[in-house]
Design a protein around this motif. Structure first.
Motif, PDB file in Angstrom:
ATOM      1  N   ARG A 104       0.842  -1.198   0.000  1.00 48.51           N
ATOM      2  CA  ARG A 104       0.000   0.000   0.000  1.00 48.51           C
ATOM      3  C   ARG A 104       0.873   1.242   0.000  1.00 48.51           C
ATOM      4  NH1 ARG A 104      -3.048  -2.921   3.885  1.00 48.51           N
ATOM      5  NH2 ARG A 104      -2.143  -1.657   5.562  1.00 48.51           N
ATOM      6  N   THR A 105       0.304   2.327  -0.555  1.00 52.86           N
ATOM      7  CA  THR A 105       1.044   3.584  -0.584  1.00 52.86           C
ATOM      8  C   THR A 105       1.140   4.166   0.819  1.00 52.86           C
ATOM      9  OG1 THR A 105      -0.989   4.798  -1.052  1.00 52.86           O
ATOM     10  CG2 THR A 105       0.351   4.093  -2.937  1.00 52.86           C
ATOM     11  N   LEU A 106       2.187   4.943   1.054  1.00 51.18           N
ATOM     12  CA  LEU A 106       2.449   5.498   2.380  1.00 51.18           C
ATOM     13  C   LEU A 106       2.614   7.006   2.267  1.00 51.18           C
ATOM     14  CD1 LEU A 106       3.163   5.000   5.413  1.00 51.18           C
ATOM     15  CD2 LEU A 106       5.547   4.863   4.682  1.00 51.18           C
ATOM     16  N   GLU A 107       1.914   7.747   3.102  1.00 46.42           N
ATOM     17  CA  GLU A 107       2.037   9.196   3.165  1.00 46.42           C
ATOM     18  C   GLU A 107       2.637   9.573   4.513  1.00 46.42           C
ATOM     19  OE1 GLU A 107       1.368  11.166   0.672  1.00 46.42           O
ATOM     20  OE2 GLU A 107       0.455   9.642  -0.620  1.00 46.42           O
ATOM     21  N   VAL A 108       3.487  10.616   4.515  1.00 50.49           N
ATOM     22  CA  VAL A 108       4.143  11.065   5.742  1.00 50.49           C
ATOM     23  C   VAL A 108       3.664  12.475   6.063  1.00 50.49           C
ATOM     24  CG1 VAL A 108       6.338  11.561   6.891  1.00 50.49           C
ATOM     25  CG2 VAL A 108       6.172   9.647   5.281  1.00 50.49           C
ATOM     26  N   VAL A 109       3.190  12.655   7.280  1.00 51.05           N
ATOM     27  CA  VAL A 109       2.741  13.968   7.762  1.00 51.05           C
ATOM     28  C   VAL A 109       3.626  14.355   8.942  1.00 51.05           C
ATOM     29  CG1 VAL A 109       0.843  15.291   8.765  1.00 51.05           C
ATOM     30  CG2 VAL A 109       0.370  13.535   7.037  1.00 51.05           C
ATOM     31  N   THR A 110       4.319  15.492   8.832  1.00 48.15           N
ATOM     32  CA  THR A 110       5.204  15.963   9.897  1.00 48.15           C
ATOM     33  C   THR A 110       4.545  17.115  10.634  1.00 48.15           C
ATOM     34  OG1 THR A 110       7.165  15.311   8.640  1.00 48.15           O
ATOM     35  CG2 THR A 110       7.492  16.864  10.444  1.00 48.15           C
ATOM     36  N   LEU A 111       4.374  16.957  11.954  1.00 48.49           N
ATOM     37  CA  LEU A 111       3.696  17.968  12.754  1.00 48.49           C
ATOM     38  C   LEU A 111       4.683  19.034  13.220  1.00 48.49           C
ATOM     39  CD1 LEU A 111       1.426  15.677  14.964  1.00 48.49           C
ATOM     40  CD2 LEU A 111       1.030  16.545  12.658  1.00 48.49           C
ATOM     41  N   SER A 112       4.149  20.228  13.459  1.00 47.25           N
ATOM     42  CA  SER A 112       4.959  21.332  13.956  1.00 47.25           C
ATOM     43  C   SER A 112       4.100  22.215  14.855  1.00 47.25           C
ATOM     44  CB  SER A 112       5.526  22.170  12.804  1.00 47.25           C
ATOM     45  OG  SER A 112       6.150  23.336  13.293  1.00 47.25           O
ATOM     46  N   SER A 113       4.695  22.687  15.956  1.00 49.09           N
ATOM     47  CA  SER A 113       3.952  23.531  16.893  1.00 49.09           C
ATOM     48  C   SER A 113       3.635  24.901  16.296  1.00 49.09           C
ATOM     49  CB  SER A 113       4.743  23.705  18.190  1.00 49.09           C
ATOM     50  OG  SER A 113       6.016  24.277  17.919  1.00 49.09           O
ATOM     51  N   SER A 114       4.330  25.250  15.208  1.00 45.21           N
ATOM     52  CA  SER A 114       4.158  26.584  14.621  1.00 45.21           C
ATOM     53  C   SER A 114       3.119  26.619  13.502  1.00 45.21           C
ATOM     54  CB  SER A 114       5.494  27.108  14.082  1.00 45.21           C
ATOM     55  OG  SER A 114       5.993  26.250  13.069  1.00 45.21           O
ATOM     56  N   THR A 115       2.604  25.476  13.091  1.00 43.17           N
ATOM     57  CA  THR A 115       1.594  25.442  12.020  1.00 43.17           C
ATOM     58  C   THR A 115       0.414  24.579  12.440  1.00 43.17           C
ATOM     59  OG1 THR A 115       2.703  23.562  10.948  1.00 43.17           O
ATOM     60  CG2 THR A 115       3.314  25.757  10.194  1.00 43.17           C
ATOM     61  N   ALA A 116      -0.724  24.840  11.857  1.00 42.92           N
ATOM     62  CA  ALA A 116      -1.940  24.085  12.174  1.00 42.92           C
ATOM     63  C   ALA A 116      -1.817  22.652  11.661  1.00 42.92           C
ATOM     64  CB  ALA A 116      -3.156  24.772  11.564  1.00 42.92           C
ATOM     65  N   THR A 117      -2.297  21.712  12.444  1.00 44.78           N
ATOM     66  CA  THR A 117      -2.221  20.301  12.058  1.00 44.78           C
ATOM     67  C   THR A 117      -3.357  19.970  11.087  1.00 44.78           C
ATOM     68  OG1 THR A 117      -1.330  19.778  14.226  1.00 44.78           O
ATOM     69  CG2 THR A 117      -2.145  17.947  12.904  1.00 44.78           C
ATOM     70  N   PRO A 118      -3.053  19.362   9.948  1.00 45.53           N
ATOM     71  CA  PRO A 118      -4.084  19.074   8.932  1.00 45.53           C
ATOM     72  C   PRO A 118      -4.831  17.777   9.235  1.00 45.53           C
ATOM     73  CG  PRO A 118      -1.935  18.400   8.108  1.00 45.53           C
ATOM     74  CD  PRO A 118      -1.692  18.995   9.470  1.00 45.53           C
ATOM     75  N   TRP A 119      -5.580  17.752  10.335  1.00 51.68           N
ATOM     76  CA  TRP A 119      -6.243  16.503  10.717  1.00 51.68           C
ATOM     77  C   TRP A 119      -7.290  16.077   9.682  1.00 51.68           C
ATOM     78  CZ3 TRP A 119      -3.399  14.029  13.725  1.00 51.68           C
ATOM     79  CH2 TRP A 119      -2.715  14.631  14.781  1.00 51.68           C
ATOM     80  N   ASP A 120      -7.951  17.047   9.054  1.00 51.25           N
ATOM     81  CA  ASP A 120      -8.939  16.669   8.027  1.00 51.25           C
ATOM     82  C   ASP A 120      -8.256  15.947   6.868  1.00 51.25           C
ATOM     83  OD1 ASP A 120     -10.950  17.770   9.514  1.00 51.25           O
ATOM     84  OD2 ASP A 120     -10.972  19.690   8.424  1.00 51.25           O
ATOM     85  N   ALA A 121      -7.065  16.415   6.500  1.00 45.17           N
ATOM     86  CA  ALA A 121      -6.321  15.764   5.414  1.00 45.17           C
ATOM     87  C   ALA A 121      -5.920  14.343   5.822  1.00 45.17           C
ATOM     88  CB  ALA A 121      -5.084  16.587   5.060  1.00 45.17           C
ATOM     89  N   VAL A 122      -5.551  14.149   7.105  1.00 43.62           N
ATOM     90  CA  VAL A 122      -5.217  12.805   7.585  1.00 43.62           C
ATOM     91  C   VAL A 122      -6.443  11.903   7.501  1.00 43.62           C
ATOM     92  CG1 VAL A 122      -4.477  11.462   9.581  1.00 43.62           C
ATOM     93  CG2 VAL A 122      -3.361  13.650   9.078  1.00 43.62           C
ATOM     94  N   ASP A 123      -7.614  12.451   7.905  1.00 40.93           N
ATOM     95  CA  ASP A 123      -8.877  11.691   7.784  1.00 40.93           C
ATOM     96  C   ASP A 123      -9.104  11.228   6.349  1.00 40.93           C
ATOM     97  OD1 ASP A 123     -10.153  11.315  10.217  1.00 40.93           O
ATOM     98  OD2 ASP A 123     -10.887  13.378  10.288  1.00 40.93           O
ATOM     99  N   ASP A 124      -8.916  12.142   5.408  1.00 41.69           N
ATOM    100  CA  ASP A 124      -9.149  11.823   3.994  1.00 41.69           C
ATOM    101  C   ASP A 124      -8.168  10.741   3.510  1.00 41.69           C
ATOM    102  OD1 ASP A 124     -11.147  13.684   3.962  1.00 41.69           O
ATOM    103  OD2 ASP A 124      -9.915  15.285   3.068  1.00 41.69           O
ATOM    104  N   LEU A 125      -6.909  10.838   3.919  1.00 39.60           N
ATOM    105  CA  LEU A 125      -5.913   9.842   3.510  1.00 39.60           C
ATOM    106  C   LEU A 125      -6.294   8.459   4.013  1.00 39.60           C
ATOM    107  CD1 LEU A 125      -2.595  11.838   4.118  1.00 39.60           C
ATOM    108  CD2 LEU A 125      -3.456  11.041   1.908  1.00 39.60           C
ATOM    109  N   LEU A 126      -6.666   8.370   5.295  1.00 43.49           N
ATOM    110  CA  LEU A 126      -7.039   7.068   5.861  1.00 43.49           C
ATOM    111  C   LEU A 126      -8.304   6.536   5.195  1.00 43.49           C
ATOM    112  CD1 LEU A 126      -6.322   7.744   9.638  1.00 43.49           C
ATOM    113  CD2 LEU A 126      -5.005   6.312   8.075  1.00 43.49           C
ATOM    114  N   ALA A 127      -9.281   7.415   4.957  1.00 41.23           N
ATOM    115  CA  ALA A 127     -10.523   6.983   4.300  1.00 41.23           C
ATOM    116  C   ALA A 127     -10.249   6.525   2.873  1.00 41.23           C
ATOM    117  CB  ALA A 127     -11.532   8.125   4.311  1.00 41.23           C
ATOM    118  N   GLY A 128      -9.206   7.096   2.262  1.00 38.83           N
ATOM    119  CA  GLY A 128      -8.857   6.714   0.893  1.00 38.83           C
ATOM    120  C   GLY A 128      -7.989   5.475   0.801  1.00 38.83           C
TER     121      GLY A 128
END
Length: 574
Positions: A350-374
């Motif tokens: 399966r394809t793998l996506e990497v999301v790197t979190l940072s305290s200085s930017t908003a976390t794209p949780w909706d995008a993570v939801d979409d990736l998992l749903a996809g």
């Protein structure tokens, strides 16, 4: 010999080697063997050497050979001949041709510094074939495998270190009209003069190790004799040793508690190779004799790498069947790499996506939801960066994912986190999920460094030509690495960009890495003595004889105290 006759001989030799007509008796045996190897290796027989790399003009071989080549260049002036020096890999590292028109002629066939003249690359030729055969060779015209060399004649001999190891080769060549078998006699004399200079530059401890090695060189078992700076192996032992294994073995053997026992057993390559080591002390000299043996497959147990620990006791979690995995450890300790390894072990298609979190930017949780749903797998790095206000959102996302997993959703989400750096709320979340793998700091696992150096160079060194000297690698293993793997990547990236030579020496490292703190506590007197030696070395620009004079001690005393105080650079070893 005209071109038609020369081409006829080449055709006869090639046809004979391919089996249509006999070649034995027509061509010297040495040339036949070399041509067979050349055909088997698919060496290029039409184009000049195409493989080029930068050369190390300050190598041990060049330092020993340059004065000899310069002297013979003067003596061979106006003879139409050229001197070539090749390294052990077969690349030309020096050329001496006094005739400008001859240099242009050689340049047309890429017989120049930096080009690969190994037998594997362009077939039968003096520099490459003499190394493979381990003796002097004379190759004339059409006996060369590569057609571009058929207008030349050459004699070549391998060059040996005092320990009996091939370090390169030297060749005398010229137009075929000058062909003379006496060229081989002259080339042997040049090779012997280079070897004498190598011997003169060798330290007494290297010669002593070579003498010790001779007792074991004929053993049928894979055998290695090594001290701090040098390593010698018999032919069966060669596949088991490298710069990496030398440094690792020395570090592990020195850390071993010997007590009254003079032998120790250990393993390499994840338990696949068994090593029996014997500690030998002769006066002030310490060295080890090692015997290697592959572990039978039936007895093999896979060792978990020292930098990782499996923490989870939940069988479903340990095999990834919960759909959520957590890798915990300090920043820069290789957490993301470990997460990728886990993904490769558990999920391969399966394809793998990497999301790197940072305290200085908003976390794209909706995008993570979409990736998992996809149906994508996701690695979420640095969970310690989120604030307490985001914990409910992460918890909701994971609850939804874990609920969907048993009823059809098969993709995985992997987190990397530093428990110590996370907020209490995030710590509670991680403790609730459980930790699958815990990574350890690089300072606690120096055995990882040689393999990491290779892997990092594969990524950052686009020329793929850099390697580390044993002394430089030992310095890396002795450093505390407060920045963990991230700091190591930064150091190696800088070296790959800034260092032009292929072998990175200890002197090329940043100053703070050249003499890392030794592992034992020094007395006040030793600390002062160490500082005085370092100051004198700097004033003498690294010259040991001058340093000894400045300190008012003998050179032997200086070498002994440098080793005792962790200042021995080990760079002079062959």
């Amino acid at each position: 010999m005209n071109d038609q006759v020369r081409e006829a001989k080449r055709h006869l030799m090639r046809v004979g080697l391919l089996g249509d007509v006999p070649a034995e008796g027509v061509v010297p045996d040495l040339i036949l063997r070399s041509w067979r190897r050349s055909i088997g290796n698919s060496a290029d027989h039409t184009l000049p050497s195409q493989k080029f790399d930068e050369i190390d003009t300050d190598s041990i071989l060049r330092r020993a050979a340059d004065p000899v080549l310069d002297r013979w260049q003067d003596q061979l002036a106006d003879t139409g001949t050229t001197l070539f020096l090749g390294d052990r890999a077969g690349s030309i590292v020096a050329r001496r041709a006094s005739d400008r028109s001859l240099r242009r002629r050689l340049d047309r066939v890429n017989a120049a510094e930096g080009f690969d003249y190994s037998e594997d690359s362009i077939g039968t030729n003096g520099l490459g074939t003499s190394i493979v055969e381990g003796r002097g060779v004379y190759i004339e015209g059409s006996q060369h495998f590569n057609e571009s060399l058929s207008v030349l004649a050459c004699a070549a001999v391998p060059v040996y270190t005092p320990a009996g190891l091939v370090i390169g080769s030297v060749s005398l060549g010229g137009p075929i009209e000058l062909a003379n078998s006496l060229m081989l006699t002259l080339t042997k004399e040049i090779g012997q003069q280079i070897e004498e200079r190598l011997k003169a530059a060798t330290r007494p401890q290297d010669l002593a190790l070579a003498m010790s090695f001779m007792r074991y060189a004929n053993s049928r078992r894979p055998t290695v004799v090594m001290d701090h700076e040098s390593l010698l192996a018999n032919t069966p032992g060669l596949p088991y040793v490298s710069v990496d294994s030398h440094v690792l073995l020395w570090d592990r053997l020195n850390a071993h508690t010997w007590n009254k026992e003079s032998t120790a057993s250990l393993t390499l390559d994840g338990g696949a190779v068994a090593v029996t080591a014997r500690r030998v002390v002769e006066g002030s000299r310490l060295y080890y004799v090692l015997h290697f043996a592959p572990v039978p497959l039936a007895d093999l147990t896979i060792e978990k790498p020292a930098h990782q620990r499996i923490v989870s006791a939940d069988a479903d979690r340990a095999t990834g069947r919960s759909g959520v995995m957590v890798v915990e450890g300090p920043r820069g300790s290789g957490r993301a790499t470990q997460a990728l390894d886990l993904h490769r072990e558990q999920v391969q298609d399966r394809t793998l996506e990497v999301v790197t979190l940072s305290s200085s930017t908003a976390t794209p949780w909706d995008a993570v939801d979409d990736l998992l749903a996809g149906g994508h797998d996701v690695i979420i790095r640095r969970l310690e960066e989120i604030g307490d206000d985001e914990v409910p959102r992460v918890s909701e996302l994971m609850d939804t994912h874990r609920a969907a997993y048993p009823v059809g959703r098969k993709n995985a989400v992997l987190f990397t986190v530093c428990h110590e750096a996370a907020s209490p709320a995030v710590q509670g979340l991680i403790e609730m999920w459980g930790i699958d793998v815990s990574t350890r700091p690089l300072a606690e696992t120096p055995d990882r460094i040689p393999a990491l150096v290779r892997n990092i160079f594969d990524r950052v060194d686009t020329t793929r030509r850099h390697s580390m000297s044993p002394a430089a690698l030992q310095s890396l293993m002795q450093w505390d690495w407060p920045g963990n793997v991230t700091e190591l990547v930064e150091v190696l990236s800088s070296l790959a960009t800034d260092i032009p030579t292929s072998v990175i020496q200890r002197s090329d490292l940043p100053e703070y890495l050249r003499q890392p703190p030794i592992r034992r506590n020094l007395t006040l007197m030793e600390t002062a003595e160490r500082g005085a030696i370092l100051s004198a070395l700097a004033s003498a620009e690294g010259n040991k004889s001058r340093t000894a004079e400045l300190l008012g001690i003998g050179r032997t005393t200086l070498y002994r105290r440098m080793k005792q105080l962790g200042l021995d650079d080990g760079e002079a070893s062959l």
